[in-house]
Design a protein around this motif. Structure first.
Motif, PDB file in Angstrom:
ATOM      1  N   LEU A 314      22.833  64.499  28.958  1.00 30.06           N
ATOM      2  CA  LEU A 314      23.898  63.637  29.486  1.00 30.06           C
ATOM      3  C   LEU A 314      24.029  63.798  31.003  1.00 30.06           C
ATOM      4  O   LEU A 314      24.213  62.827  31.736  1.00 30.06           O
ATOM      5  CB  LEU A 314      25.236  63.970  28.816  1.00 30.06           C
ATOM      6  CG  LEU A 314      25.299  63.760  27.297  1.00 30.06           C
ATOM      7  CD1 LEU A 314      26.620  64.284  26.738  1.00 30.06           C
ATOM      8  CD2 LEU A 314      25.112  62.286  26.946  1.00 30.06           C
ATOM      9  N   ARG A 315      23.919  65.053  31.444  1.00 36.39           N
ATOM     10  CA  ARG A 315      24.077  65.307  32.888  1.00 36.39           C
ATOM     11  C   ARG A 315      22.947  64.649  33.673  1.00 36.39           C
ATOM     12  O   ARG A 315      23.166  64.038  34.714  1.00 36.39           O
ATOM     13  CB  ARG A 315      24.094  66.819  33.115  1.00 36.39           C
ATOM     14  CG  ARG A 315      24.239  67.246  34.544  1.00 36.39           C
ATOM     15  CD  ARG A 315      25.632  67.801  34.808  1.00 36.39           C
ATOM     16  NE  ARG A 315      25.738  68.378  36.150  1.00 36.39           N
ATOM     17  CZ  ARG A 315      26.160  67.695  37.200  1.00 36.39           C
ATOM     18  NH1 ARG A 315      26.513  66.441  37.092  1.00 36.39           N
ATOM     19  NH2 ARG A 315      26.228  68.271  38.381  1.00 36.39           N
ATOM     20  N   GLN A 355      16.191  61.323  45.814  1.00 38.84           N
ATOM     21  CA  GLN A 355      17.548  61.884  45.725  1.00 38.84           C
ATOM     22  C   GLN A 355      17.797  62.436  44.317  1.00 38.84           C
ATOM     23  O   GLN A 355      18.340  63.522  44.142  1.00 38.84           O
ATOM     24  CB  GLN A 355      18.525  60.751  46.052  1.00 38.84           C
ATOM     25  CG  GLN A 355      19.945  60.938  45.638  1.00 38.84           C
ATOM     26  CD  GLN A 355      20.683  61.793  46.660  1.00 38.84           C
ATOM     27  OE1 GLN A 355      20.121  62.108  47.702  1.00 38.84           O
ATOM     28  NE2 GLN A 355      21.897  62.178  46.346  1.00 38.84           N
ATOM     29  N   TYR A 356      17.333  61.690  43.308  1.00 38.78           N
ATOM     30  CA  TYR A 356      17.506  62.145  41.927  1.00 38.78           C
ATOM     31  C   TYR A 356      16.794  63.482  41.717  1.00 38.78           C
ATOM     32  O   TYR A 356      17.364  64.422  41.153  1.00 38.78           O
ATOM     33  CB  TYR A 356      16.984  61.104  40.932  1.00 38.78           C
ATOM     34  CG  TYR A 356      16.866  61.644  39.521  1.00 38.78           C
ATOM     35  CD1 TYR A 356      18.007  61.999  38.802  1.00 38.78           C
ATOM     36  CD2 TYR A 356      15.621  61.838  38.920  1.00 38.78           C
ATOM     37  CE1 TYR A 356      17.919  62.515  37.516  1.00 38.78           C
ATOM     38  CE2 TYR A 356      15.524  62.364  37.637  1.00 38.78           C
ATOM     39  CZ  TYR A 356      16.675  62.702  36.938  1.00 38.78           C
ATOM     40  OH  TYR A 356      16.578  63.236  35.674  1.00 38.78           O
ATOM     41  N   ALA A 357      15.550  63.567  42.199  1.00 38.73           N
ATOM     42  CA  ALA A 357      14.774  64.796  41.980  1.00 38.73           C
ATOM     43  C   ALA A 357      15.520  66.000  42.548  1.00 38.73           C
ATOM     44  O   ALA A 357      15.602  67.048  41.911  1.00 38.73           O
ATOM     45  CB  ALA A 357      13.390  64.663  42.613  1.00 38.73           C
ATOM     46  N   LEU A 360      18.919  66.693  40.539  1.00 40.94           N
ATOM     47  CA  LEU A 360      18.694  67.242  39.198  1.00 40.94           C
ATOM     48  C   LEU A 360      18.362  68.725  39.289  1.00 40.94           C
ATOM     49  O   LEU A 360      18.887  69.550  38.542  1.00 40.94           O
ATOM     50  CB  LEU A 360      17.564  66.506  38.477  1.00 40.94           C
ATOM     51  CG  LEU A 360      17.381  66.973  37.036  1.00 40.94           C
ATOM     52  CD1 LEU A 360      18.479  66.426  36.133  1.00 40.94           C
ATOM     53  CD2 LEU A 360      16.028  66.596  36.468  1.00 40.94           C
ATOM     54  N   ASP A 361      17.496  69.056  40.233  1.00 40.99           N
ATOM     55  CA  ASP A 361      17.112  70.455  40.386  1.00 40.99           C
ATOM     56  C   ASP A 361      18.357  71.306  40.628  1.00 40.99           C
ATOM     57  O   ASP A 361      18.561  72.345  40.016  1.00 40.99           O
ATOM     58  CB  ASP A 361      16.117  70.577  41.547  1.00 40.99           C
ATOM     59  CG  ASP A 361      15.609  71.999  41.645  1.00 40.99           C
ATOM     60  OD1 ASP A 361      15.211  72.528  40.603  1.00 40.99           O
ATOM     61  OD2 ASP A 361      15.657  72.579  42.750  1.00 40.99           O
ATOM     62  N   HIS A 362      19.209  70.823  41.506  1.00 38.03           N
ATOM     63  CA  HIS A 362      20.425  71.557  41.841  1.00 38.03           C
ATOM     64  C   HIS A 362      21.413  71.537  40.656  1.00 38.03           C
ATOM     65  O   HIS A 362      21.964  72.562  40.281  1.00 38.03           O
ATOM     66  CB  HIS A 362      21.047  70.898  43.080  1.00 38.03           C
ATOM     67  CG  HIS A 362      22.248  71.623  43.557  1.00 38.03           C
ATOM     68  ND1 HIS A 362      22.176  72.846  44.172  1.00 38.03           N
ATOM     69  CD2 HIS A 362      23.559  71.314  43.470  1.00 38.03           C
ATOM     70  CE1 HIS A 362      23.395  73.260  44.458  1.00 38.03           C
ATOM     71  NE2 HIS A 362      24.246  72.343  44.044  1.00 38.03           N
ATOM     72  N   GLY A 363      21.585  70.355  40.055  1.00 42.07           N
ATOM     73  CA  GLY A 363      22.616  70.177  39.025  1.00 42.07           C
ATOM     74  C   GLY A 363      22.363  70.961  37.753  1.00 42.07           C
ATOM     75  O   GLY A 363      23.308  71.289  37.045  1.00 42.07           O
ATOM     76  N   ASP A 407      28.643  75.652  29.475  1.00 41.35           N
ATOM     77  CA  ASP A 407      28.357  74.985  30.750  1.00 41.35           C
ATOM     78  C   ASP A 407      29.601  74.714  31.575  1.00 41.35           C
ATOM     79  O   ASP A 407      29.646  73.759  32.343  1.00 41.35           O
ATOM     80  CB  ASP A 407      27.576  73.677  30.530  1.00 41.35           C
ATOM     81  CG  ASP A 407      26.116  73.973  30.280  1.00 41.35           C
ATOM     82  OD1 ASP A 407      25.507  74.642  31.107  1.00 41.35           O
ATOM     83  OD2 ASP A 407      25.615  73.568  29.217  1.00 41.35           O
ATOM     84  N   ARG A 408      30.606  75.564  31.430  1.00 42.85           N
ATOM     85  CA  ARG A 408      31.782  75.430  32.282  1.00 42.85           C
ATOM     86  C   ARG A 408      32.060  76.796  32.879  1.00 42.85           C
ATOM     87  O   ARG A 408      33.046  77.448  32.510  1.00 42.85           O
ATOM     88  CB  ARG A 408      32.979  74.944  31.477  1.00 42.85           C
ATOM     89  CG  ARG A 408      32.683  73.689  30.699  1.00 42.85           C
ATOM     90  CD  ARG A 408      33.931  72.977  30.331  1.00 42.85           C
ATOM     91  NE  ARG A 408      34.046  71.785  31.161  1.00 42.85           N
ATOM     92  CZ  ARG A 408      35.119  71.016  31.171  1.00 42.85           C
ATOM     93  NH1 ARG A 408      36.154  71.330  30.471  1.00 42.85           N
ATOM     94  NH2 ARG A 408      35.158  69.949  31.932  1.00 42.85           N
TER      95      ARG A 408
END
Ligand SMILES: Cc1cc2nc3c(=O)[nH]c(=O)nc-3n(C[C@H](O)[C@H](O)[C@H](O)COP(=O)(O)OP(=O)(O)OC[C@H]3O[C@@H](n4cnc5c(N)ncnc54)[C@H](O)[C@@H]3O)c2cc1C
Length: 444
Positions: A314-315, A355-357, A360-363, A407-408
């Motif tokens: 989802l993320r 930007q997505y790449a 995503l790596d960070h997120g 994940d919180r």
């Protein structure tokens, strides 16, 4: 470029073609359609369909659905609210940890959960085509659309050209392989079997994770109106244990539940499955190539143990849609039908994909590190022994771990909290539920 449907020479057929109708594909497609994009989603299977999964949606995943206004259709599938997990190193006592934060976890049936999200995407304007398999993909580039070859339900082949191609096709992503982003599987070989069982007796307020050497069993309630269904998943580690799973998997899973202290008033009966899966560690060399990006398991998967896969799906869908639509000037006025709009390769697409790449790596860095740390700890015998003993004996450790897998991480600093406001509140289904109400963070 060729002409399509009477449109201009630089036009393509779609803004986005999404391959895969699991949570990552449906939600990416839905968000792009909500932003006015013309989106088609293909999946090789027909829905509703079951899937190998522990079927626990963690609190951060629930929070995403709430933010996207998707919680309502999911709650309509009667999920089981889960307050946490009980971890039992087999035959060595138990530790109980609770989630925290405004949302609890949900035990969901993938059959109904995935179908609900797919229908929400369809309602948002996505053209959904099931029974349609991606056979080949060309990622495209700055001045070239992505191209795919699809095989339809009757075996007919069809070529499609899209401004953006999204690989949401799961663990062994055909898209990732076709565009050269898949790396060979790594790490210890693991294989799993998942059953849906009907059973009565144990508390339905939490899931159980039973950890043995080379063997993990997950047992968690999944929603159904009668409140009797459970997900039972057995994972074996070691080189090719598929035969063992098929031969004695069921007996092994039931025996482990007994060793973990689970007591029945009616013993479990298989009502669906089994679904098999493995091996799990599927790395990728990147998540973007040309005009193609990967989301969910297709963007690299590690291990199901911590139950974070759907959250990650989802993320990544949210991050992909945010990056792709960032600063879009072509939001349609209400009176324009998106099907009548010319679709062109957008000059800003390439930087949006980059930007997505990076986001995503960070997120997802945090959840990836957590998964790897737990995996390494359990693989080294002394570390495994010390950490399992700490879980059982140090108050608060089990809850801290469970909150991390939810994940919180910020909820580590908060007190255990309120309940998910369900539209279909469930009554308690066993005496053990009542006994467990207001539970502590730790058992013997
Ligand atoms: C044993 C096990 C237990 C797990 N337990 C949990 C858990 O408790 N909680 C949790 O959050 N996560 C869990 N996971 C992980 C979770 O199942 C995945 O992370 C999640 O399903 C990823 O969603 P997705 O949309 O990326 O892919 P998927 O849900 O796998 O969807 C991919 C879709 O792509 C379609 N597809 C594949 N190839 C093609 C093709 N060539 N053409 C067209 N369509 C195609 C498939 O039919 C499928 O519908 C578990 C996984 C396993 C294996």
């Amino acid at each position: 470029m060729t002409h399509h449907g009477g449109k201009g020479p630089d036009d393509v057929e779609l803004d986005a073609l999404v391959v895969g109708g699991g949570p990552s594909g449906s939600v990416t497609a839905l968000l792009l359609a909500r932003a006015g994009w013309q989106v088609e989603l293909v999946d090789r299977t027909d829905f509703p369909r079951g899937k190998a999964c522990g079927e626990c949606l963690n609190p951060a995943g629930v929070a995403i659905l709430r933010e996207l206004d998707l919680l309502e259709p999911v709650l309509a599938t009667h999920p089981a609210p889960l307050e946490g997990w009980e971890i039992s190193p087999l035959s060595e006592g138990r530790a109980r940890g609770r989630f925290s934060g405004p949302d609890r976890a949900l035990g969901i049936q993938r059959r109904t959960f995935d179908h609900a999200l797919l229908e929400a995407a369809r309602t948002a304007g996505v053209r959904v085509r099931t029974g349609t398999t991606l056979v080949e993909a060309d990622p495209g580039g700055r001045g070239e659309p992505a191209r795919v070859l699809l095989r339809g339900p009757a075996g007919q082949q069809e070529r499609r050209r899209s401004r953006i191609l999204i690989g949401a096709d799961g663990l062994r992503s055909r898209v990732a392989r076709a565009i050269g982003l898949a790396l060979p599987p790594r790490g210890p070989t693991r294989a799993s079997l998942t059953w849906r069982v009907a059973a009565r007796g144990p508390s339905r307020r939490r899931g159980r994770l039973l950890l043995g050497r080379g063997c993990t069993v997950g047992f968690a309630p999944v929603g159904d109106p009668q409140g009797t269904l459970w997900n039972l998943t057995l994972v074996l580690t070691g080189s090719d244990r598929t035969g063992e799973l098929k031969g004695s998997g069921w007996a092994r899973a039931i025996e482990s539940l007994g060793d973990g202290g689970i007591v029945w008033s009616e013993p479990p009966e298989i009502v669906d499955g089994p679904w098999g899966s493995g091996s799990f560690h599927r790395p990728v060399r990147g998540v973007v190539r040309g005009r193609t990006l990967l989301v969910g398991d297709a963007a690299g998967y590690f291990d199901p143990l911590t139950g974070q896969g759907i959250f990650r799906a989802l993320r990544s869908a949210c991050l992909a849609a945010d990056s792709l639509t960032h600063g879009d000037s072509h939001r349609l006025p209400d009176h324009v039908d998106s099907a009548d709009r010319s679709i062109r390769l957008h000059p800003g697409d390439m930087s949006r994909l980059e930007q997505y790449a990076s986001t995503l790596d960070h997120g997802l860095r945090w959840s990836r590190r957590l998964q790897k740390t737990i995996d390494w700890t359990l693989a080294l015998e002394p570390a495994r022994r010390v950490s399992l003993s700490a879980l059982r004996t140090l108050p608060g450790v089990a809850s801290a771990l469970i909150r991390l897998t939810g994940d919180r991480p910020r909820t580590l600093l908060t007190v255990p909290s309120p309940t998910l406001p369900l539209t279909n509140p469930r009554k308690r289904t066993s005496p053990a539920d009542a006994a467990a109400h207001g539970d502590s963070g730790h058992l013997s």
